[in-house]
Design a protein around this motif. Structure first.
Motif, PDB file in Angstrom:
ATOM      1  N   ALA A   4       0.829  -1.204   0.000  1.00 20.43           N
ATOM      2  CA  ALA A   4       0.000   0.000   0.000  1.00 20.43           C
ATOM      3  C   ALA A   4       0.864   1.255   0.000  1.00 20.43           C
ATOM      4  N   LEU A   5       0.292   2.318  -0.517  1.00 15.47           N
ATOM      5  CA  LEU A   5       0.976   3.604  -0.509  1.00 15.47           C
ATOM      6  C   LEU A   5       1.069   4.166   0.900  1.00 15.47           C
ATOM      7  N   GLU A   6       2.089   5.000   1.109  1.00 14.10           N
ATOM      8  CA  GLU A   6       2.192   5.710   2.363  1.00 14.10           C
ATOM      9  C   GLU A   6       1.029   6.695   2.505  1.00 14.10           C
ATOM     10  N   HIS A   7       0.724   7.020   3.753  1.00 14.11           N
ATOM     11  CA  HIS A   7      -0.218   8.100   3.990  1.00 14.11           C
ATOM     12  C   HIS A   7       0.548   9.415   3.901  1.00 14.11           C
ATOM     13  N   GLY A   8      -0.125  10.495   4.019  1.00 15.87           N
ATOM     14  CA  GLY A   8       0.484  11.813   3.944  1.00 15.87           C
ATOM     15  C   GLY A   8      -0.611  12.832   3.710  1.00 15.87           C
ATOM     16  N   GLY A 295       5.740   9.118 -13.416  1.00 11.76           N
ATOM     17  CA  GLY A 295       5.236   7.768 -13.560  1.00 11.76           C
ATOM     18  C   GLY A 295       4.483   7.298 -12.330  1.00 11.76           C
ATOM     19  N   PRO A 296       3.715   6.202 -12.463  1.00 11.24           N
ATOM     20  CA  PRO A 296       2.930   5.683 -11.341  1.00 11.24           C
ATOM     21  C   PRO A 296       3.820   5.207 -10.202  1.00 11.24           C
ATOM     22  N   GLY A 297       3.486   5.641  -8.989  1.00 13.37           N
ATOM     23  CA  GLY A 297       4.252   5.247  -7.818  1.00 13.37           C
ATOM     24  C   GLY A 297       5.568   5.974  -7.642  1.00 13.37           C
ATOM     25  N   ALA A 298       5.945   6.835  -8.587  1.00 11.98           N
ATOM     26  CA  ALA A 298       7.242   7.519  -8.504  1.00 11.98           C
ATOM     27  C   ALA A 298       7.237   8.519  -7.352  1.00 11.98           C
ATOM     28  N   HIS A 299       8.377   8.633  -6.678  1.00  8.88           N
ATOM     29  CA  HIS A 299       8.565   9.604  -5.601  1.00  8.88           C
ATOM     30  C   HIS A 299       9.350  10.802  -6.122  1.00  8.88           C
ATOM     31  N   SER A 300       9.093  11.952  -5.533  1.00  4.60           N
ATOM     32  CA  SER A 300       9.789  13.185  -5.900  1.00  4.60           C
ATOM     33  C   SER A 300      10.216  13.911  -4.631  1.00  4.60           C
ATOM     34  N   HIS A 301      11.190  14.791  -4.774  1.00  5.28           N
ATOM     35  CA  HIS A 301      11.610  15.645  -3.664  1.00  5.28           C
ATOM     36  C   HIS A 301      12.065  16.990  -4.212  1.00  5.28           C
ATOM     37  N   VAL A 302      11.446  18.042  -3.731  1.00  4.93           N
ATOM     38  CA  VAL A 302      11.831  19.401  -4.106  1.00  4.93           C
ATOM     39  C   VAL A 302      11.773  20.278  -2.869  1.00  4.93           C
ATOM     40  N   GLY A 303      12.914  20.833  -2.493  1.00 11.09           N
ATOM     41  CA  GLY A 303      12.958  21.826  -1.429  1.00 11.09           C
ATOM     42  C   GLY A 303      12.366  21.382  -0.114  1.00 11.09           C
ATOM     43  N   GLY A 304      12.561  20.131   0.261  1.00  8.86           N
ATOM     44  CA  GLY A 304      12.042  19.653   1.530  1.00  8.86           C
ATOM     45  C   GLY A 304      10.618  19.142   1.482  1.00  8.86           C
ATOM     46  N   VAL A 305      10.027  19.098   0.293  1.00  3.13           N
ATOM     47  CA  VAL A 305       8.708  18.491   0.120  1.00  3.13           C
ATOM     48  C   VAL A 305       8.888  17.178  -0.644  1.00  3.13           C
ATOM     49  N   ARG A 306       8.388  16.089  -0.075  1.00  2.00           N
ATOM     50  CA  ARG A 306       8.470  14.789  -0.733  1.00  2.00           C
ATOM     51  C   ARG A 306       7.046  14.317  -1.030  1.00  2.00           C
ATOM     52  N   ARG A 319      -5.968  10.134 -13.769  1.00  3.28           N
ATOM     53  CA  ARG A 319      -5.754  11.435 -13.128  1.00  3.28           C
ATOM     54  C   ARG A 319      -5.277  12.461 -14.155  1.00  3.28           C
ATOM     55  N   LEU A 320      -4.316  12.066 -14.952  1.00  2.00           N
ATOM     56  CA  LEU A 320      -3.737  13.017 -15.898  1.00  2.00           C
ATOM     57  C   LEU A 320      -4.710  13.355 -17.019  1.00  2.00           C
ATOM     58  N   SER A 321      -5.480  12.383 -17.460  1.00  2.87           N
ATOM     59  CA  SER A 321      -6.471  12.684 -18.499  1.00  2.87           C
ATOM     60  C   SER A 321      -7.544  13.637 -17.988  1.00  2.87           C
ATOM     61  N   ASP A 322      -7.771  13.634 -16.665  1.00  2.00           N
ATOM     62  CA  ASP A 322      -8.729  14.554 -16.058  1.00  2.00           C
ATOM     63  C   ASP A 322      -8.097  15.906 -15.723  1.00  2.00           C
ATOM     64  N   GLY A 323      -6.816  16.070 -16.041  1.00  2.00           N
ATOM     65  CA  GLY A 323      -6.132  17.322 -15.756  1.00  2.00           C
ATOM     66  C   GLY A 323      -5.777  17.512 -14.299  1.00  2.00           C
ATOM     67  N   VAL A 324      -5.654  16.399 -13.572  1.00  3.95           N
ATOM     68  CA  VAL A 324      -5.388  16.432 -12.129  1.00  3.95           C
ATOM     69  C   VAL A 324      -4.011  15.835 -11.851  1.00  3.95           C
ATOM     70  N   SER A 325      -3.312  16.363 -10.856  1.00  2.00           N
ATOM     71  CA  SER A 325      -2.022  15.806 -10.464  1.00  2.00           C
ATOM     72  C   SER A 325      -2.177  14.341 -10.087  1.00  2.00           C
ATOM     73  N   PRO A 326      -1.224  13.487 -10.501  1.00  2.08           N
ATOM     74  CA  PRO A 326      -1.264  12.083 -10.088  1.00  2.08           C
ATOM     75  C   PRO A 326      -0.752  11.871  -8.675  1.00  2.08           C
ATOM     76  N   GLY A 327      -0.382  12.956  -7.981  1.00  4.14           N
ATOM     77  CA  GLY A 327       0.149  12.824  -6.633  1.00  4.14           C
ATOM     78  C   GLY A 327      -0.865  12.230  -5.671  1.00  4.14           C
ATOM     79  N   HIS A 328      -0.426  11.219  -4.921  1.00  6.45           N
ATOM     80  CA  HIS A 328      -1.305  10.552  -3.962  1.00  6.45           C
ATOM     81  C   HIS A 328      -1.200  11.180  -2.574  1.00  6.45           C
ATOM     82  N   LEU A 332       5.944  17.303   4.313  1.00 10.94           N
ATOM     83  CA  LEU A 332       6.890  18.403   4.417  1.00 10.94           C
ATOM     84  C   LEU A 332       7.935  18.016   5.449  1.00 10.94           C
ATOM     85  N   LEU A 333       9.155  17.855   5.012  1.00 13.03           N
ATOM     86  CA  LEU A 333      10.215  17.393   5.893  1.00 13.03           C
ATOM     87  C   LEU A 333      10.675  18.512   6.807  1.00 13.03           C
TER      88      LEU A 333
END
Length: 400
Positions: A4-8, A295-306, A319-328, A332-333
């Motif tokens: 399962a995905l992490e919460h956040g 991509g699906p399930g990919a993690h990102s980090h920018v400026g202390g935000v993961r 999500r993307l076809s609906d114009g919405v961020s795929p972010g789950h 904030l670190l």
């Protein structure tokens, strides 16, 4: 299937980031990771976010995947504006199950969005059986200059336990083909400590990677994750669990053979023939850079935000076809979070970490136990000895 995905906290529908996170994007380097979740078959030890054709269902295909990733890239371009992209890494899954032109289109899209730095490192992972000389030439022409091939072992019996589909000699052959196609850097991955693997099996694997003429080798102890087919087999007593003592012996064998062949460790599980041959993409991860994961399930980090994307390719595409961020979800670190992660990663590097960044009592104890280089310690640096590399996780616990 992966867990399962992490919460956040929720990711805004447009994927926007706090101003303070985007103020200095890429000041310590900027990388792009592209996750390609497709596999021809599932390896028994794998718990990555990957899918075979029978697991995909509707709404996600290899043929449309590049266009979907480019949709996320367009959203990313509107969100951040790094000065340049230093490295790109296509991982998976098996990226080379996509047409080489599709991988090239994604790379071209990254260049159009943010600009590849001169001499940018561009890597793709590949299974040895998923490439041939013509495919490799097309990749090289598209701008890929580094390839990482999943060899795992030279022993047919070990490959069978791991559920790998390629023959024992295919990975070195693919490495040679990649060199002939013009790839500047070639890595071979090894896994050691597989049930049934003998010392002679691993020695043969080391001879094989050295003989292949590659300039980078990664070697990892087998980790058995819950929910995998291999974990089930071990639970039923069909195969034994990995042995820590055997894994330590294998690591020492790798260090001896690779060092004699001119390789030098630069991270606990990675060896290169020169500084130029080190994986610059991974070094950016390990030294606190920013990155965007597509991509699906990919993690990102920018400026202390993961943050992390939804896992299933069909949900990602929807999500993307609906114009919405795929972010789950995202987190904030805190400054303490970032410090702890920095220590955890840098301790594993040959470059080490300044002693004033770690717990002094823990460092003194590790030094007394022979886990740290005494000369480096005297100069204010924490650098692992060979024994310290075997016990790196324990050192990290002590000095965080």
């Amino acid at each position: 299937m992966a867990g399962a995905l992490e919460h956040g906290e929720p990711v805004p529908s447009d994927g926007s980031l706090p101003d303070e996170a985007t103020a200095h994007v890429g000041k310590n380097g900027f990388a792009v990771y592209v996750h390609v979740p497709f596999c021809a078959s599932r390896c028994g030890y794998c718990d990555f976010n990957t899918y075979t054709s029978t697991e995909l269902g509707g709404g996600a295909t290899r043929e449309t995947y590049a266009d979907t990733v480019l949709q996320e890239l367009e959203l990313a371009r509107k969100t951040i504006n790094p000065e340049q992209v230093d490295t790109v890494f296509f991982g998976g899954g098996t990226p080379t199950l996509l047409d080489a032109d599709d991988l090239g289109r994604i790379l071209e899209g990254i260049d159009d969005a943010w600009g590849l730095a001169p001499g940018a490192e561009v890597t793709t992972e590949a299974n040895p059986e998923s490439v041939d000389p013509a495919y490799l030439r097309r990749l090289r022409k598209s701008g890929f200059n580094r390839i990482s091939l999943g060899m795992q072992s030279a022993a047919p019996s070990v490959l069978r336990i791991l559920d790998r589909k390629h023959t024992a000699g295919r990975a070195p052959q693919a490495a040679t083909e990649a060199r002939e196609a013009g790839f500047e850097h070639v890595n071979l991955d090894l896994i050691y400590g597989t049930p049934g693997e003998t010392a002679d099996d691993f020695a043969a694997s080391l001879r094989s990677v050295i003989g292949a003429g590659v300039d980078h080798v990664s070697a990892y102890a087998l980790i058995v994750e819950d929910g995998t087919r291999m974990a089930g087999r071990m639970r039923r007593g069909e195969i034994p669990y990995p042995s820590d003592d055997v894994a330590a012996d294998r690591y020492l064998a790798a260090e001896a053979a690779l060092s004699e062949a001119g390789f030098r460790w630069y991270e606990v599980s990675n060896w290169a023939t020169s500084d130029e041959a080190r994986c610059r993409h991974n070094l950016l991860y390990w030294t606190g850079a920013d990155w965007w994961g597509l991509g699906p399930g990919a993690h990102s980090h920018v400026g202390g935000v993961r943050w992390w994307n939804v896992k299933h390719p069909a949900a990602y595409a929807k999500r993307l076809s609906d114009g919405v961020s795929p972010g789950h979800g995202r987190e904030l670190l805190t400054g303490e979070d970032r410090h702890v992660e920095d220590v955890m990663l840098r301790v594993r590097l040959r470059a080490g970490i300044a002693l004033d960044r770690v717990d002094p009592a823990g460092a003194r104890q590790a030094l007394a136990n022979g886990l740290l280089d005494a000369d480096a310690y005297g100069k204010g640096k924490l650098i692992l000895t060979l024994r310290g590399r075997l016990l790196a996780d324990a050192v990290i616990r002590d000095v965080v």
